[in-house]
Design a protein around this motif. Structure first.
Motif: not given
Ligand SMILES: Nc1ncnc2c1ncn2[C@@H]1O[C@H](COP(=O)(O)OP(=O)(O)O)[C@@H](O)[C@H]1O
Ligand SMILES: [Mg+2]
Lengths: 258, 420
Positions: A69, A197-198
């Motif tokens: 991140s 992001d995920e």
């Protein structure tokens, strides 16, 4: 590569029209010699090079806490590296003022986060067209200028076409539906790069596969560069290329070894 | 979606807190505006108590004392003015008219004023309004009485009712002039001044009921003069308490004032009502300035409540800010968003407060008029009111800068990381 590593001395950054060795107007993402540490912490990221070509769909894996991140924050221009450069579409972010960086991000980048992507007090469609409110350039890139129509088209393409769904408060949508609304928002106005992001970690197995398929299809249709981050290595097969942060990052202290 | 819409939607999403914050501001603003309105009304009411009178003359005492007993029927005269002196002043060529005032008796707690018909002709209040009769007419017979509106209403009197005047000022009197009852011939329209609380009779009537009273003692029952015999006697008073003067030309007021104050035969005092009223107001005004300061602090408390509410909301909204930044919002957008929020709350609170204040005034008006003789004429918002309300909104915006700055800092340090 024979390019200078000092970002402020880079002629390509000063002159965007200058020819760039890594593509027509530079690679989508070009990270060089990057060093980053949070205040009063040891270096978290030390990345000599990471390049994503335009139109490429890349999977970046790495365990939790390894700095994925953080790297995305640096790529988005929200965090500023202590050393090295981050170039997006040929522009060195370090040469931009903070507000110009915000504008640049709004214009060229779409973001999808792990969860809670949506503004709770805005409707589904309002959430989707939000980037156009802050970026005239993205609004201008919407065909015909009809934001609502484009928003509905994207939602439809991501399997959220029903009118009933559009009128529901976003907080009443399932997580899978929320992530698809977030994807539609990230794609509105055809930003060149989409950073996820995920986005699938909160989804169950079926929803994960479906979400990924729809996202990939739409990225392909729009020619969007996709940087997809996850700790779940099983998803890598769908992408053009798989990167491991552990391989890219020389920082010793970079979380758990992959 | 402009920032204003976003701020509005965000507030609507947190409507319970927002409404409570708004209500706190509204209540405090209503209080401030209410104090301001009553203060203005009180000051005007004060200034309106008597008008068109150039001088008030009484025995020498303090300026405020003379004003209080002659106009407000509060307190007592220390001495009287002789009838001769009164006649001398009344006869001057620069004097247009006079109103004699004789005080000292009462009726069930209301003051009795002895005067003559010039009172109904020349007395003015509230910037030149005449006394008018609600019903009936001025006194003409010796034992006629004219009531102020409040007296008639509180005691439930109607035209033709008999009333008995008490000797002295006590609410419960043991010495009544019951042998010489009066008849009500007129009731004045409400004025919002002490006139409403006055029983008016003629000077001659006061002389008549005091025939039996010599040097403070009542004559023995056998030696008393009855009501009918009294009519035949000389009833011109030997002295009065005070008198009001209207000049032929106002420029001459100061000349007469000096002449009266320097009068050798009697120790007299002449005051200009406007000047004395201002002095009195300055005295009373301290209290209402204090009230105003208290109200201002309540508003401050309301605004601090708003500040708390916004600051508290910041943590739970870090995610919202991060999302906004991810779609291209700059820190200045976040800053504007929060300032706008404070502005919306304050403006809404002020608007609701104004409505609340006017609503309360409308509701309380009949009671204030009836019970306290306060005439609250709210009128529109004056320039001063507007400035006051504007200052509140400005203060809210300034306070809103604090959470806005905090949020701005947060977005810089949080970046796009969304902490759960
Ligand atoms: N704002 C911050 N300030 C200080 N440390 C941080 C901050 N954000 C993340 N970290 C730390 O940096 C490391 C990497 O975090 P992150 O980039 O979120 O990893 P990942 O996304 O791979 O799970 C973690 O140890 C985390 O605690
Ligand atoms: Mg992460």
């Amino acid at each position: 590569m024979n390019r200078p590593t000092r970002p402020d001395a880079d002629p390509a950054a000063a002159d965007p029209a200058a020819p760039d060795p890594s593509g027509a107007q530079g690679a989508a993402i070009d990270v060089r010699d990057l060093l980053f540490a949070y205040p009063r912490k040891p270096p978290l990221l030390d990345v000599p090079s990471m390049v994503v070509a335009r139109g490429e769909r890349v999977f970046l894996r790495g365990p939790s806490g390894s700095g994925k991140s953080t790297l995305l924050g640096l790529i988005g221009g929200v965090l500023v590296p202590q050393r090295g450069s981050v170039r997006l579409l040929g522009t060195d972010l370090a040469t931009l003022s903070p507000s110009a960086r915000d504008r640049f991000r709004g214009e060229h980048l779409g973001f999808i986060f792990q969860m809670f992507n949506l503004i709770p007090y805005l409707g589904v469609l309002e959430n989707v067209i939000l980037p156009a409110q802050f970026s005239p350039a993205r609004a201008a890139r919407v065909a015909g200028g009809d934001l609502a129509a484009e928003g509905r088209r994207l939602l439809g393409a991501l399997g959220l076409g029903s009118a009933d769904l559009l009128s529901r408060p976003v907080t009443e949508l399932s997580i899978g539906q929320q992530q698809r609304v977030a994807a539609a928002r990230a794609l509105l106005g055809r930003p060149e790069v989409l950073v996820a992001d995920e986005p699938t970690s909160a989804l169950d197995h079926d929803a994960r596969g479906q979400f990924l398929q729809l996202l990939m299809d739409e990225c392909r249709a729009q020619g969007t560069t996709l940087l997809f981050v996850s700790h779940d290595t099983s998803l890598g097969g769908l992408f053009d290329r798989v990167l491991s942060l552990a391989d890219l990052n020389r920082a010793i202290d970079a979380g758990v070894a992959a | 979606m402009k920032t204003l819409t976003l701020a509005f939607r965000s507030l609507r999403n947190r409507r319970t807190t927002a409404l409570l914050t708004l209500a706190a501001i509204a209540v405090s603003v209503a209080l401030l505006l209410g104090v301001q309105k009553t203060r203005t009304a009180a000051r005007e009411g004060f200034a309106n108590t008597v008008s068109g009178v150039d001088l008030i003359v009484g025995a020498r005492s303090g300026q405020l004392n003379l004003l209080l007993y002659s106009v407000f029927r509060v307190g007592d005269a220390t001495a009287n003015v002789s009838w001769e002196t009164y006649q001398k002043v009344a006869g001057r060529s620069d004097v247009a008219w006079t109103i004699p005032l004789s005080l000292g008796d009462s009726h069930r707690g209301f003051r009795v004023l002895g005067t003559n018909l010039d009172y109904f002709r020349h007395y003015r209040f509230a910037g030149g309004r005449d006394l008018t009769f609600e019903t009936g007419k001025p006194f003409s017979d010796l034992y006629d009485a004219v009531l102020g509106a409040e007296v008639a209403q509180q005691l439930g009197y109607r035209l033709g009712d008999p009333i008995v005047i008490a000797h002295g000022l006590g609410k419960v009197s043991f010495a009544n002039h019951e042998d010489k009852p009066f008849r009500i011939v007129g009731i004045l329209a409400r004025t919002g001044t002490p006139v409403d609380r006055t029983v008016h009779v003629s000077l001659e009537a006061l002389t008549a009921i005091h025939l039996d009273w010599q040097s403070g003692m009542r004559a023995l029952p056998g030696a008393r003069v009855d009501a009918e015999t009294a009519r035949t006697m000389a009833l011109t008073p030997t002295s009065i308490t005070a008198f009001m003067v209207g000049m032929e030309n106002r420029v001459m007021t100061f000349g007469l004032q000096r002449a009266v104050n320097e009068y050798r035969q009697e120790a007299l005092l002449a005051i200009i009502p406007g000047v004395a009223l201002t002095q009195l107001w300055n005295l009373v005004g301290i209290a209402d300035t204090a009230l105003m300061i208290i109200a201002a602090f309540v508003v401050l408390a309301g605004l601090l409540g708003m500040l708390t509410a916004i600051l508290t909301s910041l943590n739970e909204r870090r995610r919202e800010m991060a999302i906004l930044r991810s779609v291209g919002a700059q820190p200045r957008h976040v800053f504007t968003l929060l300032i706008t929020e404070a502005g919306l709350l304050a403006t809404g609170g002020v608007a609701a407060g104004v409505a609340l204040c006017y609503g309360l005034i409308a509701a309380a008006r009949p009671l204030l008029e009836r019970r306290f003789g306060i005439f609250l004429e709210p009128g529109g918002l004056t320039g001063y009111d507007m400035a006051l309300l504007g200052a509140i909104i400005l203060a809210a915006l300034l306070m809103g800068a604090l959470p806005a700055w905090r949020a701005y800092r947060n977005t810089l340090s949080d970046g796009l990381t969304l902490r759960v």
